[in-house]
Scaffold this active site. Structure first.
Site, PDB file in Angstrom:
ATOM      1  N   CYS A  66       0.951  -1.175   0.036  1.00  0.00           N
ATOM      2  CA  CYS A  66       0.050   0.005  -0.080  1.00  0.00           C
ATOM      3  C   CYS A  66       0.941   1.303  -0.051  1.00  0.00           C
ATOM      4  CB  CYS A  66      -0.966   0.002   1.171  1.00  0.00           C
ATOM      5  SG  CYS A  66      -2.150  -1.457   1.317  1.00  0.00           S
ATOM      6  N   HIS A 114      -3.236   7.441   3.025  1.00  0.00           N
ATOM      7  CA  HIS A 114      -3.703   6.090   2.435  1.00  0.00           C
ATOM      8  C   HIS A 114      -5.225   5.788   3.043  1.00  0.00           C
ATOM      9  CE1 HIS A 114      -3.876   1.850   1.500  1.00  0.00           C
ATOM     10  NE2 HIS A 114      -3.624   1.455   2.521  1.00  0.00           N
ATOM     11  N   ASN A 164     -10.201  -0.343   0.746  1.00  0.00           N
ATOM     12  CA  ASN A 164      -8.689  -0.041   0.419  1.00  0.00           C
ATOM     13  C   ASN A 164      -8.246  -0.622  -0.631  1.00  0.00           C
ATOM     14  OD1 ASN A 164      -5.780  -0.520   0.772  1.00  0.00           O
ATOM     15  ND2 ASN A 164      -6.143  -1.391   2.688  1.00  0.00           N
TER      16      ASN A 164
HETATM   17  O1  UT7 Z   1      -3.302  -2.839   3.376  1.00  0.00           O
HETATM   18  C1  UT7 Z   1      -4.066  -3.496   4.523  1.00  0.00           C
HETATM   19  C2  UT7 Z   1      -4.006  -2.712   5.618  1.00  0.00           C
HETATM   20  N1  UT7 Z   1      -4.915  -3.419   6.583  1.00  0.00           N
HETATM   21  C3  UT7 Z   1      -5.465  -2.665   7.530  1.00  0.00           C
HETATM   22  O2  UT7 Z   1      -5.305  -1.279   7.433  1.00  0.00           O
HETATM   23  C4  UT7 Z   1      -6.111  -3.091   8.429  1.00  0.00           C
HETATM   24  C5  UT7 Z   1      -6.161  -2.638   9.806  1.00  0.00           C
HETATM   25  N2  UT7 Z   1      -7.107  -3.173  10.834  1.00  0.00           N
HETATM   26  C6  UT7 Z   1      -8.212  -2.831  10.747  1.00  0.00           C
HETATM   27  O3  UT7 Z   1      -8.473  -1.844  10.113  1.00  0.00           O
HETATM   28  C7  UT7 Z   1      -9.113  -3.517  11.884  1.00  0.00           C
HETATM   29  O4  UT7 Z   1      -8.393  -4.217  13.003  1.00  0.00           O
HETATM   30  C8  UT7 Z   1     -10.075  -4.424  11.167  1.00  0.00           C
HETATM   31  C9  UT7 Z   1     -11.330  -3.386  10.583  1.00  0.00           C
HETATM   32  C10 UT7 Z   1      -9.602  -5.373  10.309  1.00  0.00           C
HETATM   33  C11 UT7 Z   1     -10.903  -5.054  12.329  1.00  0.00           C
HETATM   34  O5  UT7 Z   1     -11.507  -4.437  13.414  1.00  0.00           O
HETATM   35  P1  UT7 Z   1     -11.309  -4.457  14.882  1.00  0.00           P
HETATM   36  O6  UT7 Z   1     -11.955  -3.552  15.395  1.00  0.00           O
HETATM   37  O7  UT7 Z   1      -9.818  -4.892  15.003  1.00  0.00           O
HETATM   38  O8  UT7 Z   1     -12.091  -5.788  15.004  1.00  0.00           O
HETATM   39  P2  UT7 Z   1     -11.571  -7.221  15.373  1.00  0.00           P
HETATM   40  O9  UT7 Z   1     -10.742  -7.830  14.340  1.00  0.00           O
HETATM   41  O10 UT7 Z   1     -11.287  -6.987  16.897  1.00  0.00           O
HETATM   42  O11 UT7 Z   1     -12.858  -8.080  15.581  1.00  0.00           O
HETATM   43  C12 UT7 Z   1     -13.949  -7.832  16.466  1.00  0.00           C
HETATM   44  C13 UT7 Z   1     -15.000  -8.610  16.268  1.00  0.00           C
HETATM   45  C14 UT7 Z   1     -14.468 -10.294  16.308  1.00  0.00           C
HETATM   46  O12 UT7 Z   1     -15.630 -11.064  16.927  1.00  0.00           O
HETATM   47  P3  UT7 Z   1     -15.363 -11.476  18.354  1.00  0.00           P
HETATM   48  O13 UT7 Z   1     -14.059 -12.460  18.252  1.00  0.00           O
HETATM   49  O14 UT7 Z   1     -15.173 -10.182  19.280  1.00  0.00           O
HETATM   50  O15 UT7 Z   1     -16.655 -12.252  18.556  1.00  0.00           O
HETATM   51  C15 UT7 Z   1     -14.384 -10.522  14.889  1.00  0.00           C
HETATM   52  O16 UT7 Z   1     -14.801 -11.876  14.625  1.00  0.00           O
HETATM   53  O17 UT7 Z   1     -15.505  -8.625  14.986  1.00  0.00           O
HETATM   54  C16 UT7 Z   1     -15.526  -9.843  14.174  1.00  0.00           C
HETATM   55  N3  UT7 Z   1     -15.300  -9.518  12.686  1.00  0.00           N
HETATM   56  C17 UT7 Z   1     -16.536  -9.075  11.995  1.00  0.00           C
HETATM   57  N4  UT7 Z   1     -17.954  -9.136  12.306  1.00  0.00           N
HETATM   58  C18 UT7 Z   1     -18.782  -8.888  11.232  1.00  0.00           C
HETATM   59  C19 UT7 Z   1     -14.344  -9.479  12.074  1.00  0.00           C
HETATM   60  N5  UT7 Z   1     -14.692  -8.966  10.835  1.00  0.00           N
HETATM   61  C20 UT7 Z   1     -16.251  -9.174  10.923  1.00  0.00           C
HETATM   62  C21 UT7 Z   1     -17.013  -8.546   9.787  1.00  0.00           C
HETATM   63  N6  UT7 Z   1     -18.445  -8.604  10.078  1.00  0.00           N
HETATM   64  N7  UT7 Z   1     -16.644  -8.407   8.636  1.00  0.00           N
END
Ligand code: UT7
Length: 322
Positions: free
Chosen positions: A112, A249, A279
């Site tokens: 990215c 970005h 993204n």
């Molecule tokens: O070029 C690539 C660069 N990458 C990035 O910039 C990604 C950086 N990271 C992020 O943007 C965030 O970490 C995410 C958007 C990917 C995830 O957000 P988060 O607030 O860190 O959520 P999490 O991974 O801690 O997940 C929280 C909960 C989990 O459920 P439990 O374990 O609490 O029951 C996940 O399983 O949300 C769940 N979850 C979803 N639920 C509904 C994860 N993805 C989804 C989804 N829909 N798409």
């Protein structure tokens, strides 16, 4: 030594729009979850067009807006993690499709942050006196690397391309560029190439998909983006008050919100378009700069910083006067 400036920008996204609701047919998710956690409402997805096609259309727009004759372009650098072939590169095919004779053309991969790396290379090549007008492109068909069963990643990415023509100048408009890398030994963000081939077996190995430890990447992003902006300001004796805007970005609205808060920059100065595109990796920064210019968010004479982070892990930032 000559200086450099932006002569023109362009962008292109494929026609097909994939909304958050559309994703519900593949994974257990909701518009509410995706929007509140990322700011994304929809993304564009390529069905019939390759990375080259997206790069070509964005390049035509950038060349047109630059007012520079395409025959005067002597350098093409394409940043991508989704080239259509291992070789030839998107850049070389783009050279042929644009009908520009015999120019230096190569691809680079810094995920990215790729566009910032490409900008730095082209900027230095022009400043060296060896080149005059460079076409720089960030182009991706990232959805071809998406695992549509992984809700942690498939909701984030989209396809598109952005392009910029930079040229030699009497004014020092592209004033400073920083890039950096920190090898991702913990495998926070990766997509593996096919396995090494054993000649006795000669098996065809499948294409891998994107793997990500989201929370760790989030921490890295919210540390490195403000630091890169701060480093650029400090080494140019500027403060955030001297900036008209920041084009970051577009990976996650919350990453940009937090970076702005930590830098003490008003969100009104942060360009945002993640809601429409998700993204788009190396295409994200040049699409955002092009849109910022076309919507008058970024005006002639404005001083801005563009900043990115990405897989690798990598980062980059540039201080530019339009
Ligand atoms: O070029 C690539 C660069 N990458 C990035 O910039 C990604 C950086 N990271 C992020 O943007 C965030 O970490 C995410 C958007 C990917 C995830 O957000 P988060 O607030 O860190 O959520 P999490 O991974 O801690 O997940 C929280 C909960 C989990 O459920 P439990 O374990 O609490 O029951 C996940 O399983 O949300 C769940 N979850 C979803 N639920 C509904 C994860 N993805 C989804 C989804 N829909 N798409």
């Amino acid at each position: 030594m000559s200086f450099t400036k932006i002569a023109g920008t362009g962008s292109y996204v494929p026609e097909r729009v994939f909304t958050n609701d559309d994703l519900k047919q593949f994974v257990d998710t909701s518009d509410e979850w995706i929007y509140t956690r990322t700011g994304i409402k929809e993304r564009h997805m390529s069905t019939g067009e390759d990375t080259l096609d997206l790069a070509y259309k964005a390049s035509l727009n950038a060349i047109e807006s630059s007012g520079i004759d395409k025959s005067d372009i002597d350098l093409i650098v394409v940043a991508t993690v989704t080239p259509d072939f291992a070789f030839p590169g998107v850049s070389q095919l783009l050279q042929a499709k644009l009908g520009i004779e015999g120019v230096t053309a190569f691809d680079i991969n810094a995920a990215c942050s790729g566009f910032l790396y490409a900008l730095q290379i082209a900027d230095k090549m022009i400043k060296s006196g060896g080149f005059h007008n460079a076409l720089i492109v960030g182009a991706e068909t990232l959805t071809r690397l998406t695992d549509w069963r992984d809700r942690n990643t498939c909701v984030l990415f989209g396809d598109g391309a952005g392009a910029m023509v930079i040229t030699e100048s009497k004014e020092n408009n592209i004033a400073d560029i920083i890039t950096g890398a920190q090898g991702d030994e913990d495998m926070l963000l990766y997509c593996k190439n096919p396995d090494l081939k054993d000649p006795e077996v000669n098996a065809i190995s499948p294409q891998d998909h994107i793997h990500m430890k989201g929370a760790e990447v989030f921490k890295f992003a919210t540390r490195i983006m403000p630091k890169t902006v701060q480093d650029l300001l400090e080494r140019n004796d500027l403060t955030v008050e001297d900036l008209d805007c920041v084009v970051a970005h577009q990976a996650n609205q919350r990453i940009i919100d937090k970076s702005a808060r930590d830098l003490g920059i008003d969100m009104d100065k942060m360009f945002m378009n993640i809601g429409k595109y998700g993204n788009t990796s190396a295409a994200s920064v040049p699409i955002a700069i092009d849109e910022a210019i076309r919507t008058n968010f970024l005006k002639k004479g404005d001083k801005f910083i563009t900043v990115a982070f990405g897989g690798g892990l990598t980062w980059g930032g540039a201080l530019i006067t339009l």
